[in-house]
Design a protein around this motif. Structure first.
Motif, PDB file in Angstrom:
ATOM      1  N   SER A   1      11.880  10.500  -7.160  1.00  0.00           N
ATOM      2  CA  SER A   1      11.259  11.690  -8.006  1.00  0.00           C
ATOM      3  C   SER A   1      10.011  12.179  -7.134  1.00  0.00           C
ATOM      4  CB  SER A   1      11.018  11.265  -9.349  1.00  0.00           C
ATOM      5  OG  SER A   1      11.995  10.723 -10.068  1.00  0.00           O
ATOM      6  N   ARG A   2       9.804  13.463  -6.962  1.00  0.00           N
ATOM      7  CA  ARG A   2       8.726  13.968  -6.329  1.00  0.00           C
ATOM      8  C   ARG A   2       7.648  14.466  -7.307  1.00  0.00           C
ATOM      9  NH1 ARG A   2       8.018  17.922  -1.371  1.00  0.00           N
ATOM     10  NH2 ARG A   2       5.971  18.841  -1.979  1.00  0.00           N
ATOM     11  N   TYR A   3       6.467  14.200  -6.881  1.00  0.00           N
ATOM     12  CA  TYR A   3       5.248  14.549  -7.932  1.00  0.00           C
ATOM     13  C   TYR A   3       4.440  15.211  -7.025  1.00  0.00           C
ATOM     14  CZ  TYR A   3       7.681  11.636 -11.215  1.00  0.00           C
ATOM     15  OH  TYR A   3       8.744  11.249 -12.098  1.00  0.00           O
TER      16      TYR A   3
ATOM     17  N   ALA B   1       1.550   3.457  -1.601  1.00  0.00           N
ATOM     18  CA  ALA B   1       0.417   3.390  -2.298  1.00  0.00           C
ATOM     19  C   ALA B   1       0.555   2.160  -3.507  1.00  0.00           C
ATOM     20  CB  ALA B   1       0.110   4.515  -3.256  1.00  0.00           C
ATOM     21  N   ASP B   2       1.526   1.695  -3.628  1.00  0.00           N
ATOM     22  CA  ASP B   2       1.913   0.540  -4.719  1.00  0.00           C
ATOM     23  C   ASP B   2       3.382   0.186  -4.363  1.00  0.00           C
ATOM     24  OD1 ASP B   2       1.499  -1.342  -6.596  1.00  0.00           O
ATOM     25  OD2 ASP B   2       0.965   0.188  -8.118  1.00  0.00           O
ATOM     26  N   MET B   3       3.535  -1.026  -5.005  1.00  0.00           N
ATOM     27  CA  MET B   3       5.199  -1.472  -4.934  1.00  0.00           C
ATOM     28  C   MET B   3       5.181  -2.558  -5.899  1.00  0.00           C
ATOM     29  SD  MET B   3       7.112  -3.096  -1.687  1.00  0.00           S
ATOM     30  CE  MET B   3       6.116  -4.309  -1.275  1.00  0.00           C
ATOM     31  N   HIS B   4       6.641  -2.448  -6.587  1.00  0.00           N
ATOM     32  CA  HIS B   4       6.532  -3.427  -7.768  1.00  0.00           C
ATOM     33  C   HIS B   4       8.172  -3.772  -8.003  1.00  0.00           C
ATOM     34  CE1 HIS B   4       6.073  -5.955 -11.041  1.00  0.00           C
ATOM     35  NE2 HIS B   4       6.942  -5.288 -11.851  1.00  0.00           N
ATOM     36  N   ASP B   5       8.517  -4.789  -7.719  1.00  0.00           N
ATOM     37  CA  ASP B   5      10.108  -5.167  -7.548  1.00  0.00           C
ATOM     38  C   ASP B   5      10.680  -4.233  -6.579  1.00  0.00           C
ATOM     39  OD1 ASP B   5       9.749  -7.383  -9.436  1.00  0.00           O
ATOM     40  OD2 ASP B   5      10.037  -6.238 -11.101  1.00  0.00           O
ATOM     41  N   ALA B   6      11.652  -3.432  -7.116  1.00  0.00           N
ATOM     42  CA  ALA B   6      12.343  -2.639  -6.249  1.00  0.00           C
ATOM     43  C   ALA B   6      11.885  -1.159  -6.585  1.00  0.00           C
ATOM     44  CB  ALA B   6      14.105  -2.567  -6.796  1.00  0.00           C
ATOM     45  N   ARG B   7      10.772  -0.674  -6.771  1.00  0.00           N
ATOM     46  CA  ARG B   7      10.169   0.459  -7.023  1.00  0.00           C
ATOM     47  C   ARG B   7       9.031   0.608  -5.910  1.00  0.00           C
ATOM     48  NH1 ARG B   7       9.121   3.029 -12.337  1.00  0.00           N
ATOM     49  NH2 ARG B   7      10.250   4.765 -11.280  1.00  0.00           N
ATOM     50  N   LEU B   8       8.878   1.771  -5.218  1.00  0.00           N
ATOM     51  CA  LEU B   8       7.939   2.155  -4.251  1.00  0.00           C
ATOM     52  C   LEU B   8       7.138   3.460  -4.988  1.00  0.00           C
ATOM     53  CD1 LEU B   8       9.861   1.738  -1.037  1.00  0.00           C
ATOM     54  CD2 LEU B   8       8.258   0.232  -1.868  1.00  0.00           C
ATOM     55  N   LEU B   9       5.827   3.464  -4.718  1.00  0.00           N
ATOM     56  CA  LEU B   9       5.098   4.562  -5.027  1.00  0.00           C
ATOM     57  C   LEU B   9       4.529   4.931  -3.515  1.00  0.00           C
ATOM     58  CD1 LEU B   9       4.049   6.719  -6.722  1.00  0.00           C
ATOM     59  CD2 LEU B   9       2.031   5.025  -7.150  1.00  0.00           C
ATOM     60  N   LEU B  10       5.049   6.226  -3.259  1.00  0.00           N
ATOM     61  CA  LEU B  10       4.554   6.643  -1.504  1.00  0.00           C
ATOM     62  C   LEU B  10       3.867   7.778  -1.886  1.00  0.00           C
ATOM     63  CD1 LEU B  10       7.987   6.319  -0.044  1.00  0.00           C
ATOM     64  CD2 LEU B  10       6.362   4.560  -0.172  1.00  0.00           C
ATOM     65  N   ALA B  11       2.657   7.895  -1.026  1.00  0.00           N
ATOM     66  CA  ALA B  11       1.793   8.851  -1.110  1.00  0.00           C
ATOM     67  C   ALA B  11       1.991   9.747   0.178  1.00  0.00           C
ATOM     68  CB  ALA B  11       0.323   8.382  -0.873  1.00  0.00           C
ATOM     69  N   GLY B  12       2.376  10.842   0.094  1.00  0.00           N
ATOM     70  CA  GLY B  12       2.546  11.887   1.201  1.00  0.00           C
ATOM     71  C   GLY B  12       1.325  12.770   1.487  1.00  0.00           C
ATOM     72  N   PRO B  13       1.497  13.601   2.615  1.00  0.00           N
ATOM     73  CA  PRO B  13       0.202  14.318   2.689  1.00  0.00           C
ATOM     74  C   PRO B  13      -0.004  15.477   1.720  1.00  0.00           C
ATOM     75  CG  PRO B  13       2.256  15.222   4.075  1.00  0.00           C
ATOM     76  CD  PRO B  13       2.398  13.894   3.050  1.00  0.00           C
ATOM     77  N   ASP B  14       0.852  15.728   0.688  1.00  0.00           N
ATOM     78  CA  ASP B  14       0.453  16.807  -0.366  1.00  0.00           C
ATOM     79  C   ASP B  14       1.424  16.416  -1.351  1.00  0.00           C
ATOM     80  OD1 ASP B  14       3.028  17.667   0.654  1.00  0.00           O
ATOM     81  OD2 ASP B  14       2.368  19.782   0.570  1.00  0.00           O
ATOM     82  N   HIS B  15       2.049  15.519  -1.589  1.00  0.00           N
ATOM     83  CA  HIS B  15       2.914  15.002  -2.576  1.00  0.00           C
ATOM     84  C   HIS B  15       2.891  13.494  -2.596  1.00  0.00           C
ATOM     85  CE1 HIS B  15       5.715  15.689   0.576  1.00  0.00           C
ATOM     86  NE2 HIS B  15       6.320  14.510   0.090  1.00  0.00           N
ATOM     87  N   TRP B  16       3.695  13.066  -3.916  1.00  0.00           N
ATOM     88  CA  TRP B  16       3.826  11.717  -4.088  1.00  0.00           C
ATOM     89  C   TRP B  16       5.568  11.379  -4.412  1.00  0.00           C
ATOM     90  CZ3 TRP B  16      -0.297   8.018  -4.316  1.00  0.00           C
ATOM     91  CH2 TRP B  16      -1.242   8.467  -4.379  1.00  0.00           C
ATOM     92  N   LEU B  17       5.690  10.309  -3.989  1.00  0.00           N
ATOM     93  CA  LEU B  17       7.293   9.824  -4.253  1.00  0.00           C
ATOM     94  C   LEU B  17       7.264   8.468  -5.246  1.00  0.00           C
ATOM     95  CD1 LEU B  17       9.214  10.755  -0.876  1.00  0.00           C
ATOM     96  CD2 LEU B  17       9.051  12.150  -2.876  1.00  0.00           C
TER      97      LEU B  17
END
Length: 51
Positions: free
Chosen positions: A36-38, A7-23
């Protein structure tokens, strides 16, 4: 196996969208991968931009 979309990426960080949660994933060389899971998109995006 769960599929994720970058969903987004900056330097060494990723924002990942799963089917029912985010990492938020930190990829730092020579360090363990930190994840970290949200359940809430707003909380995940807030953590992604502030940490």
């Amino acid at each position: 196996m769960t599929e994720y979309t970058i969903a987004d990426m900056h330097d060494a960080r990723l924002l990942l969208a799963g089917p029912d949660h985010w990492l938020v994933v930190d990829l730092v060389p020579d360090q363990p991968i930190r994840m970290s899971r949200y359940d809430d998109e707003a909380a995940a995006r807030g953590a992604f931009t502030t940490n």
